[in-house]
Each structure stands twice: as C-alpha cells, then as structure tokens.
Enzyme design. Structure first.
Site, short mmCIF file in Angstrom:
data_model
loop_
_atom_site.label_atom_id
_atom_site.label_comp_id
_atom_site.label_asym_id
_atom_site.label_seq_id
_atom_site.Cartn_x
_atom_site.Cartn_y
_atom_site.Cartn_z
N ASP A 150 0.84 -1.21 0.00
CA ASP A 150 0.00 0.00 0.00
C ASP A 150 0.87 1.25 0.00
O ASP A 150 0.58 2.22 0.71
CB ASP A 150 -0.94 -0.02 1.22
CG ASP A 150 -2.15 0.89 1.04
OD1 ASP A 150 -2.44 1.29 -0.11
OD2 ASP A 150 -2.81 1.20 2.05
N LYS B 271 2.07 4.63 -1.03
CA LYS B 271 1.47 5.81 -1.67
C LYS B 271 1.90 7.01 -0.81
O LYS B 271 2.39 6.82 0.32
CB LYS B 271 -0.05 5.69 -1.74
CG LYS B 271 -0.73 5.42 -0.42
CD LYS B 271 -2.23 5.22 -0.62
CE LYS B 271 -2.91 4.86 0.70
NZ LYS B 271 -4.33 4.61 0.56
N ASN C 161 1.33 7.32 2.93
CA ASN C 161 2.00 6.38 3.85
C ASN C 161 3.51 6.60 3.92
O ASN C 161 4.25 5.77 4.46
CB ASN C 161 1.68 4.94 3.43
CG ASN C 161 0.23 4.60 3.71
OD1 ASN C 161 -0.40 5.24 4.55
ND2 ASN C 161 -0.32 3.62 3.00
N ASP D 125 1.57 2.43 8.00
CA ASP D 125 0.40 1.66 7.56
C ASP D 125 0.74 0.31 6.93
O ASP D 125 0.78 0.17 5.71
CB ASP D 125 -0.46 2.50 6.59
CG ASP D 125 -1.80 1.81 6.33
OD1 ASP D 125 -2.06 0.78 6.97
OD2 ASP D 125 -2.57 2.32 5.50
N THR E 211 -4.54 0.91 -3.98
CA THR E 211 -5.06 2.18 -4.47
C THR E 211 -4.76 2.28 -5.97
O THR E 211 -3.59 2.18 -6.36
CB THR E 211 -4.39 3.34 -3.69
OG1 THR E 211 -4.58 3.10 -2.29
CG2 THR E 211 -5.00 4.67 -4.05
P1 ATP Z 1 -5.99 3.32 5.44
O1 ATP Z 1 -7.27 2.63 5.60
O2 ATP Z 1 -6.12 4.69 4.78
O3 ATP Z 1 -4.91 2.51 4.80
P2 ATP Z 1 -5.35 2.77 8.19
O4 ATP Z 1 -6.66 2.57 8.89
O5 ATP Z 1 -4.57 1.54 7.93
O6 ATP Z 1 -5.49 3.67 6.89
P3 ATP Z 1 -3.08 4.41 8.81
O7 ATP Z 1 -2.85 4.70 7.36
O8 ATP Z 1 -2.05 3.60 9.49
O9 ATP Z 1 -4.51 3.78 9.06
O10 ATP Z 1 -3.26 5.78 9.57
C1 ATP Z 1 -4.22 6.76 9.16
C2 ATP Z 1 -3.58 8.13 9.26
O11 ATP Z 1 -3.18 8.38 10.61
C3 ATP Z 1 -2.31 8.30 8.44
O12 ATP Z 1 -2.58 8.70 7.12
C4 ATP Z 1 -1.56 9.35 9.23
O13 ATP Z 1 -2.01 10.64 8.91
C5 ATP Z 1 -1.95 9.07 10.66
N1 ATP Z 1 -0.94 8.20 11.32
C6 ATP Z 1 -0.81 6.86 11.21
N2 ATP Z 1 0.20 6.38 11.96
C7 ATP Z 1 0.74 7.46 12.55
C8 ATP Z 1 1.84 7.63 13.46
N3 ATP Z 1 2.55 6.58 13.89
N4 ATP Z 1 2.12 8.88 13.89
C9 ATP Z 1 1.39 9.93 13.46
N5 ATP Z 1 0.34 9.85 12.62
C10 ATP Z 1 0.02 8.63 12.16
#
Ligand code: ATP
Length: 361
Positions: free
Chosen positions: A139, A141, A144, A161, A180
């Site tokens: 994933d 992009k 991430n 992510d 994506t």
């Molecule tokens: P998606 O469904 O979009 O793939 P997800 O539910 O797997 O997302 P993440 O992509 O891990 O979740 O996190 C969502 C958002 O939270 C990220 O785009 C980022 O802005 C923020 N985020 C994630 N991890 C961190 C971190 N360790 N520190 C700060 N912000 C974070």
C-alpha cells in the site's frame, strides 16, 4: 505470537487529539502516563459478527502486528504495545510528527533531483529491509510516507500503515486485489500471484509523480486508471519532464515493467546510477536537474482536496445508512446485529469504508 494486553489502554495512556483516520478507525496522539512521552494510538474496530461489513477481522490485525514486530528499522514506524478490548484493538506506535513527505516538499520553492534522491534512498532502505524479510507493504502511496519530525536534518522518512502488508512463507502463492488504483501494480489487477515486486511498481509511480507532478496512469475514473495500468499506458511528456535527468527516467522505466521479474528490486535501485552515481558526470547531471515544482504543488493540492472530499462522502454515506436503518420497521436478528455495529461506529465514520480497489484513488 504478539501479546494483546487485555488491560484498558486509558489506564496507561491519556488519549489526545486525532492525528488521522483510516478505513477502520482513527489514529490519535496518546501520552504515556508514567513517562509523559507522546505516542500514536491506532484504534482499530474489530468485526464482531461474521456478517458485518464493518471493522476488521482480528486475524488481519494480528498480521499487521506480527509484521510491525518483525520490521524494526529507522525508516519504518515502530510498534510499542498492543491493547485489546471487546470491540477494538489499539496499536501504540512511535509518534510520527513531521507530516507527509509530499506536503513537506510542496512547501519548498524548488528541489534539486539530488535532494529528492535523499528521500528516495531512505524509502528504498526501508523497503530493502522489509523485502529481505519477505514482507511486502502492498500500500505504498504518498499518504503512507511520512517524516519522523519537523526538525531533523536531514529529514527522516518513516513508512507507515502495514494494514495490507504480507509476510511470504516459502512456496506460498499469495493473491490480493487491495490497494489504491493510481499506485497498484498490473499483477494485482489481473489477480496474479504477488511478490515484493508489486511495491517496486508503486515506487516507480511515486518517483514519476515526485519528479513531474503528474500521475502516470491516472484516468477520469478508477476503471480508466486500472485500464491504463494494464495497458502500460504512460509516457514522459516533455512539457512536464523538461527538468528531469535521463537517469531519472531510466530509473522509473526500470520499475514500471509489466513483468514483476523484470523490475528492479530495492537493492538494485540503491545501486542504480541515479541513486548512486558511478562517474562524476553522472553526479553532476543530477545536480543540474530539478523536480517540476510548479506542477508538483498542483498535484499535491488536488490530492489533499480529494482526501477531504472522500472524508465528506464517507460522512454522507454514514448519514444515509443511519436513515435507512431507522426506516426498517422489523429487521431480522442478523440485521440487528449488523446495525449495532453501525451504532458503534457513529463517532468514527472513516471506518465505514472497506479497503478495495476503487475506494481511494
Ligand atoms: P488506510 O485505511 O487509509 O490505509 P489505516 O486505517 O490503515 O489507513 P493508517 O494509514 O495507518 O490507518 O493511519 C491513518 C492516518 O493516521 C495516516 O494517514 C496518518 O495521517 C496518521 N498516522 C498513522 N500512523 C501514525 C503515526 N505513527 N504517527 C502519526 N500519525 C500517524
């Protein structure tokens, strides 16, 4: 096997502001009560009933945790702890506070290829590490690829992510259609067995965008984008690539190869002359080339706009769904169970959307 602590996360961490949202929950800043240190808490909704389309299977969270535990590297977000309650798993992650790499770059007046390469190197170092462990991210992009903080010089890249990541076991054939559209490799679309090479395709797309501000396969719809990927329909339009070195184009071409086996690996990328010049002439060429900042800024502004638009349409879908649920006079028991999931998700609309090919281009 990872330990999911049954204790209440709030006994150990104060829950703070929302940092971001994903398809299955929110990421919030949290403060460790004993040390006062800040972390990021990723709150993931767990599916309670098999019929529910909301939330994640516990097994997929277990996979994300297992992978994060296996990938300790300076360019990969670190996992500290995992808590589990009845409906939620909370991952306590290293706080990545520098924002997205693309936003950081978009604020600059200009950027030489040599500077862009420093970022690419760190991304590739992180990938080489996970690929050596037979783990693919699947994933990759701009959203991430983040920076650890706003002060480190040079800035430190963190890949985040690992929700779609997969650890390959010897002889295993793995297929998936998640991802994506803009960044997805052709073998994902055509349901072929996948490998770490799918990540290298995404790196080709990301590098293309970074240098030109254009997305190589982007169509007006997701279907058109996927069609362009399958047809390998991309070009280096001189109007957008006039500032780009021939070595950079060669680098991208060697990643955007239809056959995964023909693509450069992360290890090979790190040895490509664009990343690691052999002659002084090659090094000098990179210093004379720069990224198309004007167009990159436009790309990034559109990307951010789309992200907020997607969030608004998710909220609208939630409202419609709730209205629909209220209209149902006597739902069957199974449906009622699913509805209770909807109630639980009320404050976290982003978790309603499931990750699928057409969800987030
Ligand atoms: P998606 O469904 O979009 O793939 P997800 O539910 O797997 O997302 P993440 O992509 O891990 O979740 O996190 C969502 C958002 O939270 C990220 O785009 C980022 O802005 C923020 N985020 C994630 N991890 C961190 C971190 N360790 N520190 C700060 N912000 C974070």
């Amino acid at each position: 096997m990872a330990v999911f602590k049954p204790e209440n996360v709030e006994d150990f961490y104060e829950i703070g502001e929302v940092l971001g949202s994903g398809h299955f929950g929110q990421v919030r800043q949290v403060r460790e009560r004993t040390s006062g240190k800040f972390w990021a808490g990723k709150f993931l909704k767990i599916r309670k009933v098999a019929c529910s389309r909301l939330g994640l299977d516990r097994s997929s969270v277990e996979r994300e945790v297992e992978i994060l535990q296996a990938v300790q590297h300076p360019n990969i977000v670190a996992l500290k702890d995992v808590f589990e309650s009845r409906a939620e798993v909370v991952l306590i992650l290293e706080l990545v506070s520098g924002g997205e790499l693309f936003d950081f770059i978009a604020e600059k007046e200009n950027l030489l290829e040599t500077e862009a390469i420093e970022f690419m190197k760190q991304i590739l170092e992180g990938l080489r590490f996970i690929h050596c462990k037979n783990i693919a991210h699947f994933d990759l992009k701009p959203e991430n690829i983040m920076l650890s903080d706003k002060v480190s010089k040079p800035p430190n890249i963190k890949l985040i992510d690992f929700g779609l990541a997969h650890m390959f076991h010897p002889g295993e054939e793995y297929k998936s259609t998640s991802g994506t559209p803009q960044y997805i490799a052709p073998e994902v679309i055509s349901c072929q067995p996948l490998s770490t090479a799918a990540d290298m395709w995404s790196i080709g797309v990301i590098t293309y965008i970074l240098l030109s501000g254009l997305s190589p396969f982007q169509g007006d719809t997701d279907e058109e984008t996927l069609g362009n990927v399958i047809a390998m329909k991309y070009e280096f339009n001189e109007h957008y690539f006039s500032l780009t070195s021939p070595m950079a184009k060669d680098f991208i071409q060697k990643l955007l190869m239809k056959n995964p086996e023909d693509r450069m690996t992360a290890e090979e990328c790190l040895l490509h002359p664009w990343i690691k010049p052999i002659t002084p002439k090659q090094a000098a060429k990179r210093n004379r080339s720069s990224i198309n900042m004007k167009n990159f800024k436009k790309f990034n502004a559109r990307r951010k706009w789309k992200m907020s638009y997607n969030m608004v349409s998710v909220c609208n879908r939630l409202v419609n769904l709730r209205l629909l649920c209220k209209d149902t006079s006597s739902p069957d028991p199974l449906q009622r169970q699913c509805e209770s999931d909807v109630e639980d998700t009320e404050s976290k609309p982003a978790s309603l959307l499931r990750r699928r090919l057409s969800s987030s281009s």
